[in-house]
Structures are given as structure tokens and as C-alpha cells.
Design a protein around this motif. Structure first.
Motif, PDB file in Angstrom:
ATOM      1  N   TYR A   1      -6.224  57.396 -30.461  1.00 30.00           N
ATOM      2  CA  TYR A   1      -6.508  56.119 -30.499  1.00 30.00           C
ATOM      3  C   TYR A   1      -5.819  55.234 -29.730  1.00 30.00           C
ATOM      4  O   TYR A   1      -5.474  54.012 -30.079  1.00 30.00           O
ATOM      5  CB  TYR A   1      -6.705  55.516 -32.106  1.00 30.00           C
ATOM      6  N   PRO A   2      -5.838  55.231 -28.408  1.00 25.66           N
ATOM      7  CA  PRO A   2      -5.070  54.262 -27.344  1.00 25.66           C
ATOM      8  C   PRO A   2      -5.812  52.867 -27.584  1.00 25.66           C
ATOM      9  O   PRO A   2      -4.991  51.877 -27.147  1.00 25.66           O
ATOM     10  CB  PRO A   2      -5.118  55.033 -26.064  1.00 25.66           C
ATOM     11  N   GLU A   3      -7.015  52.658 -27.797  1.00 29.13           N
ATOM     12  CA  GLU A   3      -7.474  51.418 -27.745  1.00 29.13           C
ATOM     13  C   GLU A   3      -6.912  50.640 -28.783  1.00 29.13           C
ATOM     14  O   GLU A   3      -6.978  49.318 -28.742  1.00 29.13           O
ATOM     15  CB  GLU A   3      -9.098  51.628 -28.252  1.00 29.13           C
ATOM     16  N   CYS A   4      -6.244  51.011 -30.033  1.00 28.78           N
ATOM     17  CA  CYS A   4      -5.510  50.371 -30.523  1.00 28.78           C
ATOM     18  C   CYS A   4      -4.415  49.507 -30.244  1.00 28.78           C
ATOM     19  O   CYS A   4      -3.714  48.438 -31.021  1.00 28.78           O
ATOM     20  CB  CYS A   4      -5.043  51.060 -31.913  1.00 28.78           C
ATOM     21  N   GLN A   5      -4.018  49.991 -28.952  1.00 26.67           N
ATOM     22  CA  GLN A   5      -2.701  49.283 -28.241  1.00 26.67           C
ATOM     23  C   GLN A   5      -3.192  48.245 -27.544  1.00 26.67           C
ATOM     24  O   GLN A   5      -2.258  47.510 -26.727  1.00 26.67           O
ATOM     25  CB  GLN A   5      -2.098  50.269 -27.542  1.00 26.67           C
ATOM     26  N   LEU A   6      -4.335  47.712 -27.362  1.00 28.52           N
ATOM     27  CA  LEU A   6      -4.773  46.675 -26.430  1.00 28.52           C
ATOM     28  C   LEU A   6      -4.313  45.614 -26.901  1.00 28.52           C
ATOM     29  O   LEU A   6      -4.602  45.138 -28.207  1.00 28.52           O
ATOM     30  CB  LEU A   6      -6.224  46.901 -26.161  1.00 28.52           C
ATOM     31  N   PHE A   7      -3.980  44.331 -26.452  1.00 28.64           N
ATOM     32  CA  PHE A   7      -3.577  43.209 -27.025  1.00 28.64           C
ATOM     33  C   PHE A   7      -3.581  41.869 -25.838  1.00 28.64           C
ATOM     34  O   PHE A   7      -3.575  40.686 -26.453  1.00 28.64           O
ATOM     35  CB  PHE A   7      -2.066  43.286 -27.114  1.00 28.64           C
ATOM     36  N   GLU A   8      -3.701  42.168 -24.503  1.00 31.59           N
ATOM     37  CA  GLU A   8      -4.061  40.960 -23.767  1.00 31.59           C
ATOM     38  C   GLU A   8      -5.396  40.294 -23.940  1.00 31.59           C
ATOM     39  O   GLU A   8      -6.338  41.105 -24.445  1.00 31.59           O
ATOM     40  CB  GLU A   8      -3.809  41.305 -22.284  1.00 31.59           C
ATOM     41  N   THR A   9      -5.512  39.194 -23.265  1.00 29.31           N
ATOM     42  CA  THR A   9      -6.547  38.494 -23.474  1.00 29.31           C
ATOM     43  C   THR A   9      -7.678  38.638 -22.617  1.00 29.31           C
ATOM     44  O   THR A   9      -8.872  38.619 -22.709  1.00 29.31           O
ATOM     45  CB  THR A   9      -6.111  36.851 -23.075  1.00 29.31           C
ATOM     46  N   THR A  10      -7.369  39.404 -21.488  1.00 27.97           N
ATOM     47  CA  THR A  10      -8.561  40.030 -20.537  1.00 27.97           C
ATOM     48  C   THR A  10      -8.230  41.550 -20.056  1.00 27.97           C
ATOM     49  O   THR A  10      -6.778  42.053 -20.381  1.00 27.97           O
ATOM     50  CB  THR A  10      -8.624  39.137 -19.257  1.00 27.97           C
ATOM     51  N   VAL A  11      -9.125  42.219 -20.006  1.00 29.76           N
ATOM     52  CA  VAL A  11      -9.080  43.579 -19.302  1.00 29.76           C
ATOM     53  C   VAL A  11      -8.029  43.512 -18.326  1.00 29.76           C
ATOM     54  O   VAL A  11      -7.333  44.412 -18.249  1.00 29.76           O
ATOM     55  CB  VAL A  11     -10.472  44.177 -18.949  1.00 29.76           C
ATOM     56  N   GLU A  12      -8.296  42.858 -17.152  1.00 31.83           N
ATOM     57  CA  GLU A  12      -7.286  42.932 -16.040  1.00 31.83           C
ATOM     58  C   GLU A  12      -5.874  42.834 -16.197  1.00 31.83           C
ATOM     59  O   GLU A  12      -4.997  43.606 -15.897  1.00 31.83           O
ATOM     60  CB  GLU A  12      -7.700  41.749 -15.020  1.00 31.83           C
TER      61      GLU A  12
ATOM     62  N   GLN B   1      -3.262  43.941  -8.402  1.00 36.10           N
ATOM     63  CA  GLN B   1      -4.648  43.844  -8.506  1.00 36.10           C
ATOM     64  C   GLN B   1      -5.664  45.201  -7.922  1.00 36.10           C
ATOM     65  O   GLN B   1      -6.528  45.652  -8.561  1.00 36.10           O
ATOM     66  CB  GLN B   1      -5.184  42.534  -7.683  1.00 36.10           C
ATOM     67  N   ALA B   2      -4.998  45.662  -6.871  1.00 37.55           N
ATOM     68  CA  ALA B   2      -5.630  47.016  -6.253  1.00 37.55           C
ATOM     69  C   ALA B   2      -5.301  48.061  -6.928  1.00 37.55           C
ATOM     70  O   ALA B   2      -6.337  48.865  -7.321  1.00 37.55           O
ATOM     71  CB  ALA B   2      -4.972  47.096  -4.593  1.00 37.55           C
ATOM     72  N   ARG B   3      -4.057  48.252  -7.612  1.00 32.51           N
ATOM     73  CA  ARG B   3      -4.060  49.219  -8.492  1.00 32.51           C
ATOM     74  C   ARG B   3      -4.958  49.175  -9.798  1.00 32.51           C
ATOM     75  O   ARG B   3      -5.589  50.148 -10.297  1.00 32.51           O
ATOM     76  CB  ARG B   3      -2.571  49.259  -9.128  1.00 32.51           C
ATOM     77  N   VAL B   4      -5.097  48.006 -10.245  1.00 35.67           N
ATOM     78  CA  VAL B   4      -5.859  47.777 -11.546  1.00 35.67           C
ATOM     79  C   VAL B   4      -7.298  48.015 -11.140  1.00 35.67           C
ATOM     80  O   VAL B   4      -8.112  48.688 -11.803  1.00 35.67           O
ATOM     81  CB  VAL B   4      -5.682  46.130 -12.155  1.00 35.67           C
TER      82      VAL B   4
ATOM     83  N   THR C   1     -11.882  54.164 -11.504  1.00 33.63           N
ATOM     84  CA  THR C   1     -11.744  55.451 -11.764  1.00 33.63           C
ATOM     85  C   THR C   1     -12.096  55.985 -13.183  1.00 33.63           C
ATOM     86  O   THR C   1     -12.589  57.246 -13.421  1.00 33.63           O
ATOM     87  CB  THR C   1     -10.096  55.767 -11.764  1.00 33.63           C
ATOM     88  N   VAL C   2     -12.044  54.988 -14.123  1.00 33.74           N
ATOM     89  CA  VAL C   2     -12.618  55.264 -15.305  1.00 33.74           C
ATOM     90  C   VAL C   2     -13.862  54.840 -15.820  1.00 33.74           C
ATOM     91  O   VAL C   2     -14.450  54.918 -16.809  1.00 33.74           O
ATOM     92  CB  VAL C   2     -11.502  54.662 -16.651  1.00 33.74           C
ATOM     93  N   GLY C   3     -14.497  54.406 -14.598  1.00 32.93           N
ATOM     94  CA  GLY C   3     -16.175  54.189 -14.821  1.00 32.93           C
ATOM     95  C   GLY C   3     -16.435  52.700 -14.812  1.00 32.93           C
ATOM     96  O   GLY C   3     -17.730  52.484 -15.068  1.00 32.93           O
ATOM     97  N   PHE C   4     -15.491  51.843 -14.533  1.00 34.60           N
ATOM     98  CA  PHE C   4     -15.895  50.424 -14.932  1.00 34.60           C
ATOM     99  C   PHE C   4     -16.239  49.782 -13.393  1.00 34.60           C
ATOM    100  O   PHE C   4     -15.610  50.295 -12.323  1.00 34.60           O
ATOM    101  CB  PHE C   4     -14.883  49.648 -15.494  1.00 34.60           C
ATOM    102  N   SER C   5     -16.987  48.925 -13.533  1.00 32.52           N
ATOM    103  CA  SER C   5     -17.039  47.917 -12.411  1.00 32.52           C
ATOM    104  C   SER C   5     -16.149  46.658 -12.556  1.00 32.52           C
ATOM    105  O   SER C   5     -16.208  45.994 -13.619  1.00 32.52           O
ATOM    106  CB  SER C   5     -18.476  47.287 -12.065  1.00 32.52           C
ATOM    107  N   PHE C   6     -14.985  46.674 -11.463  1.00 35.88           N
ATOM    108  CA  PHE C   6     -14.176  45.582 -11.956  1.00 35.88           C
ATOM    109  C   PHE C   6     -14.557  44.308 -11.806  1.00 35.88           C
ATOM    110  O   PHE C   6     -13.991  43.642 -12.615  1.00 35.88           O
ATOM    111  CB  PHE C   6     -13.156  45.697 -10.633  1.00 35.88           C
ATOM    112  N   GLU C   7     -15.573  44.068 -10.973  1.00 32.87           N
ATOM    113  CA  GLU C   7     -16.089  42.714 -10.956  1.00 32.87           C
ATOM    114  C   GLU C   7     -16.651  42.033 -12.398  1.00 32.87           C
ATOM    115  O   GLU C   7     -16.640  41.050 -12.940  1.00 32.87           O
ATOM    116  CB  GLU C   7     -17.079  42.389  -9.727  1.00 32.87           C
ATOM    117  N   LYS C   8     -17.130  43.135 -12.992  1.00 31.67           N
ATOM    118  CA  LYS C   8     -18.013  42.988 -14.346  1.00 31.67           C
ATOM    119  C   LYS C   8     -17.150  43.021 -15.578  1.00 31.67           C
ATOM    120  O   LYS C   8     -17.433  42.153 -16.471  1.00 31.67           O
ATOM    121  CB  LYS C   8     -19.113  44.071 -14.410  1.00 31.67           C
TER     122      LYS C   8
END
Length: 285
Positions: free
Chosen positions: A91-102, A120-123, A129-136
Motif C-alpha cells: 500500500y505505497p499510496e499511503c506514503q504520499l504527502f506532497e501537494t502535487t504529483v510532480e 524534472q526529466a526523471r519525474v 513509465t507507469v502510464g501517466f501523461s506528465f502534462e495531465k
């Protein structure tokens, strides 16, 4: 170089009435580029083993050698370990804490020495890689995402460091079948790209279909080490030790009892289908 574990023992609460031995003299080598599954009942030492291998727990005895160095030695540079080994907890999603995904995905790069553009290039790479659009997604609050999306963001945060070894503790727990399949395909692609995967799971079907080697722990000891086909072939042993038996392997046993000439080292649905078609003299549709 591989990760080599030698005579690993881990005791909790040593010298107290609550003393518990979680690992007993475990030795194993995980080769570069391999996909290794760890199977065993709850409390057998699986999570302790991977946490010691990731440097998060210090063993009572034994060594973990990475690139020729003991990661638990007093003078070992832990920053090397953090660059090379990534770990994803249940359940790694329980460790999210920042205000934005980036910001959340970039957190592990805070002390990397990379420039802002490189971070930013790494992000961007990790999210794509995990299937998201960075811009979205990059400026969205992670808490507003669905459960499956949160998990992918959390995993992207580990991937952003580009580890050579990725250790996962029950990563598919709680995922629906489609989400589970998508996640396992992602891990397979990372492995094909050269990343070493070490995955703990109670799901014998998934380990049989994706892992190329299984380690079976029982009462803190390594009791079996082999391919999924080798481990699952001994159905009586699996049942006697109360391990999860893949449905494909159970089906193979039932078909054999019914008179169909089916091999008993089945580890996946694909292998079962191929065996049935061969036995029936048919071809795959």
C-alpha cells in the motif's frame, strides 16, 4: 554484480521475554537482471529479509554484499545503496504527502545532486513509465487521484531514482484484476530493460506467471529455491506446508486425474492452455 546474502540471521527483542527469530541462517544470491519471487506464509520472514537486503534493518548476524561491499558495514556509504536499491512497501499510496504529483515523485531526488531540469526529466520519465501523461497529472494533488493511480504515483517516486534493483512487498495487494495485470506487465517491462526485481507476494498464480525463480521461506528459513515449475510440481509439499497453490496447477492435477496427459509442473495459465492443446492434439486458437 549480484546481491549476495550469507548466513543472515535477524532476531527481534534479543534478550527479552519477547525474543523472536525472524530469519535463521539464510543464504541466497540474487543475480543481476533476474525476477525473483518470495513466497511463504504470514510471519515466515519475507518482509524482514527484503528490509535487511534494502538496508532498512540491521541483521543480528550475516552479511549482505552489494558490488563487493557489505551494506551493513559501519563505513559503508548508504547513499550508494539508496541510488542502487529501491523498495516499494505494501500500500505505497499511503506514503504520499506532497501537494502535487510532480513534487511527490521528485522527493527522492532531493539530495541527488541533479539539476532542476534533470530532476524534472526523471519525474517525467517515471510518470510516463507507469502510464501517466506528465502534462495531465504533474500539477494535480495526489490525494485527488484514484487508489490505483495513487499507487502508480508512489511507484513512480521510487523509479525516479532509477534503481538497479527494485524490491516490492506485496505490491498487488488490493488491486482489481485489471490493475493487477497492468502492474505486473509494468514490472515485467522494467525487468526486460535490465532492472532486477525481487517481489514478495502471497499470490502464487502471479508469481508462477511472472517470476523466473522462487524463494520459499518457512519459520525464518529458506526451505525451497528453484523455478516456479520446480516448486509447484510438488503439489503435496505445497499443500502440506499450507502455501498458496496456483489455480492453474490445481487444474493440471485435476485434468491428470481425469485421464488427460498433462505435465505436473504447470506454473501459469498460459502453460496450462498449451499443455491442454498438446494433449488434445489441437492448436492454439
Amino acid at each position: 554484480m549480484p546481491i549476495t546474502v550469507t548466513n543472515l540471521t535477524c532476531v527481534y527483542g534479543a534478550g527479552t521475554p519477547f525474543e523472536t527469530t525472524a530469519l535463521r541462517d539464510v543464504s541466497v544470491t540474487v543475480e543481476n537482471g533476474s525476477f525473483v519471487g518470495i513466497l511463504g506464509r504470514t510471519g515466515c520472514g519475507k518482509s524482514t529479509l527484503i528490509q535487511v537486503m534494502a538496508g532498512l534493518l540491521t541483521p543480528t548476524a550475516g552479511t549482505v554484499i552489494l558490488d563487493g561491499q557489505d551494506i551493513h558495514a559501519r563505513r559503508y556509504d548508504r547513499s550508494i545503496l539508496r541510488r542502487k536499491v529501491g523498495i516499494v512497501f505494501q500500500y505505497p499510496e499511503c506514503q504520499l504527502f506532497e501537494t502535487t504529483v510532480e513534487k511527490d515523485v521528485a522527493f527522492g531526488l532531493k539530495h541527488s545532486g541533479l539539476s532542476a531540469a534533470e530532476k524534472q526529466a526523471r519525474v517525467r520519465w517515471a510518470l510516463e513509465t507507469v502510464g501517466f501523461s506528465f502534462e495531465k497529472v504533474h500539477d494535480q494533488p495526489p490525494m485527488g487521484l484514484s487508489g490505483g493511480e495513487k499507487r502508480r504515483v508512489a511507484i513512480a517516486g521510487v523509479l525516479a531514482t532509477k534503481p538497479e534493483y527494485l524490491i516490492l512487498d506485496e505490491p498487488i495487494a488490493g488491486l482489481d484484476p485489471l490493475g493487477r495485470e497492468a502492474f505486473l506487465q509494468l514490472i515485467t517491462e522494467l525487468n526486460r530493460g535490465g532492472m532486477t526485481i525481487l517481489m514478495v507476494s502471497h499470490n502464487a498464480d502471479c508469481l508462477g506467471a511472472y517470476a523466473r525463480r522462487l524463494l520459499v521461506l518457512e519459520d525464518g528459513q529458506l526451505v525451497r529455491d528453484g523455478t516456479p515449475e520446480e516448486i509447484y510440481a510438488d503439489l503435496d509439499w505445497m499443500r502440506a506446508h499450507r502455501l498458496g497453490v496456483p489455480q492453474s496447477r490445481t487444474a493440471a492435477a485435476l485434468l491428470k486425474q481425469g485421464g488427460l496427459d498433462i505435465p505436473q509442473d504447470i506454473a501459469s495459465y498460459d502453460a496450462l492452455l498449451a499443455a491442454v492443446l498438446r494433449a488434445k492434439g489441437g492448436a492454439r486458437p
